[in-house]
Design a protein around this motif. Sequence first.
Motif, PDB file in Angstrom:
ATOM      1  N   ARG A  75       1.407   6.283  15.086  1.00  0.00           N
ATOM      2  CA  ARG A  75       1.837   4.653  14.579  1.00  0.00           C
ATOM      3  C   ARG A  75       0.381   3.752  14.124  1.00  0.00           C
ATOM      4  NH1 ARG A  75       4.609   4.618  19.503  1.00  0.00           N
ATOM      5  NH2 ARG A  75       3.432   4.247  20.433  1.00  0.00           N
TER       6      ARG A  75
ATOM      7  N   ASP B  26      -2.133   2.895   0.888  1.00  0.00           N
ATOM      8  CA  ASP B  26      -0.020   3.155   1.592  1.00  0.00           C
ATOM      9  C   ASP B  26      -0.212   4.683   1.031  1.00  0.00           C
ATOM     10  OD1 ASP B  26       2.053   2.416   0.350  1.00  0.00           O
ATOM     11  OD2 ASP B  26       2.371   3.049  -1.520  1.00  0.00           O
TER      12      ASP B  26
ATOM     13  N   SER C  53       5.712   9.410  13.795  1.00  0.00           N
ATOM     14  CA  SER C  53       5.699   7.998  14.022  1.00  0.00           C
ATOM     15  C   SER C  53       5.623   7.832  15.064  1.00  0.00           C
ATOM     16  CB  SER C  53       7.029   7.667  12.805  1.00  0.00           C
ATOM     17  OG  SER C  53       7.786   7.626  13.189  1.00  0.00           O
TER      18      SER C  53
ATOM     19  N   LYS D 265      -4.038  -2.402   3.471  1.00  0.00           N
ATOM     20  CA  LYS D 265      -3.631  -2.229   1.769  1.00  0.00           C
ATOM     21  C   LYS D 265      -2.864  -4.034   1.735  1.00  0.00           C
ATOM     22  CE  LYS D 265       0.154  -0.886  -0.525  1.00  0.00           C
ATOM     23  NZ  LYS D 265       1.894  -1.762  -0.848  1.00  0.00           N
TER      24      LYS D 265
ATOM     25  N   ASN E 201      -1.446   6.726   2.776  1.00  0.00           N
ATOM     26  CA  ASN E 201      -1.454   6.942   4.771  1.00  0.00           C
ATOM     27  C   ASN E 201      -0.615   6.299   4.697  1.00  0.00           C
ATOM     28  OD1 ASN E 201      -4.936   5.831   6.244  1.00  0.00           O
ATOM     29  ND2 ASN E 201      -3.315   7.805   7.084  1.00  0.00           N
ATOM     30  N   VAL E 202       0.274   5.162   4.983  1.00  0.00           N
ATOM     31  CA  VAL E 202       1.389   5.166   5.555  1.00  0.00           C
ATOM     32  C   VAL E 202       2.337   6.051   4.752  1.00  0.00           C
ATOM     33  CG1 VAL E 202       3.217   3.554   5.378  1.00  0.00           C
ATOM     34  CG2 VAL E 202       0.870   2.761   5.593  1.00  0.00           C
TER      35      VAL E 202
ATOM     36  N   ALA F 134      -3.185   1.236   8.494  1.00  0.00           N
ATOM     37  CA  ALA F 134      -3.740   1.301   6.451  1.00  0.00           C
ATOM     38  C   ALA F 134      -2.372  -0.135   6.257  1.00  0.00           C
ATOM     39  CB  ALA F 134      -3.154   2.507   6.595  1.00  0.00           C
ATOM     40  N   GLY F 135      -1.384  -0.203   7.172  1.00  0.00           N
ATOM     41  CA  GLY F 135      -0.797  -1.414   6.124  1.00  0.00           C
ATOM     42  C   GLY F 135      -1.529  -2.821   5.399  1.00  0.00           C
TER      43      GLY F 135
ATOM     44  N   LEU G  34       5.383   8.733   7.439  1.00  0.00           N
ATOM     45  CA  LEU G  34       6.947   8.261   6.737  1.00  0.00           C
ATOM     46  C   LEU G  34       7.801   8.889   6.488  1.00  0.00           C
ATOM     47  CD1 LEU G  34       6.191   4.820   7.002  1.00  0.00           C
ATOM     48  CD2 LEU G  34       6.371   5.897   9.641  1.00  0.00           C
TER      49      LEU G  34
ATOM     50  N   VAL H 288      10.012   1.055   4.210  1.00  0.00           N
ATOM     51  CA  VAL H 288       9.786   1.165   5.601  1.00  0.00           C
ATOM     52  C   VAL H 288      10.708   1.272   6.419  1.00  0.00           C
ATOM     53  CG1 VAL H 288       9.137  -0.338   7.476  1.00  0.00           C
ATOM     54  CG2 VAL H 288       8.374  -1.632   5.793  1.00  0.00           C
TER      55      VAL H 288
ATOM     56  N   VAL I 170      -0.321   3.968  10.735  1.00  0.00           N
ATOM     57  CA  VAL I 170       0.313   3.477   9.998  1.00  0.00           C
ATOM     58  C   VAL I 170       0.678   1.560   9.897  1.00  0.00           C
ATOM     59  CG1 VAL I 170       2.790   3.147   9.312  1.00  0.00           C
ATOM     60  CG2 VAL I 170       2.072   4.913  10.069  1.00  0.00           C
ATOM     61  N   THR I 171       0.329   0.881  11.090  1.00  0.00           N
ATOM     62  CA  THR I 171       0.310   0.393  11.259  1.00  0.00           C
ATOM     63  C   THR I 171      -2.084  -0.539  10.819  1.00  0.00           C
ATOM     64  OG1 THR I 171       0.464   0.518  13.511  1.00  0.00           O
ATOM     65  CG2 THR I 171      -0.214  -2.209  13.048  1.00  0.00           C
TER      66      THR I 171
END
Length: 161
Positions: free
Chosen positions: A46, A147, A40, A56, A149-150, A52-53, A154, A21, A49-50
């Motif tokens: 941002r 995953d 990010s 997931k 996608n994040v 997609a997390g 990052l 992370v 990422v949020t």
Amino acid sequence: MTCSAALASALILTLTGPTPVDAPPAAVVTGAATLDAALSDEPLFRDIVTRAGVLKARVEAWTADGTGLDPAFPASDAFRALKSEAEALAALDLQAHHWLAQRDADGDLKCILRGIAEDMPVRLAAIETTEGPARAEALAELAHLLDDNVAVILAPPPPAA
């Protein structure tokens, strides 16, 4: 490198394990210059990422507890909500693709984001149209795509050539 080749390369690289992370963010390369802010730090990235997390984690929970394997799952409110959120995420991925294209930014990430946007509906349809082990595989593939996608946002930038 074509977008298909870039997407395939990125997905293969993410198979080595999850990205921590706190991994350093990717830089966006535009010709000889690098955009000042890390991706990010951009609100759009941002948000991707949020979202997609969160998605997931939800998909993995449904896989772990067997909810996703219930024959009625594709008709459930929970799946319909996930589908709507995943479609919105795919739209954001496409928006990020265009954001990068407008800045003449790195072609690989731009193509990968477009590929994820195009693949998301395919993964959702597979969940809707399969049962048993095939649905378990479709859920796992969606979790992996989320995953990715994040990870692609990052991931540290590649070494200079």
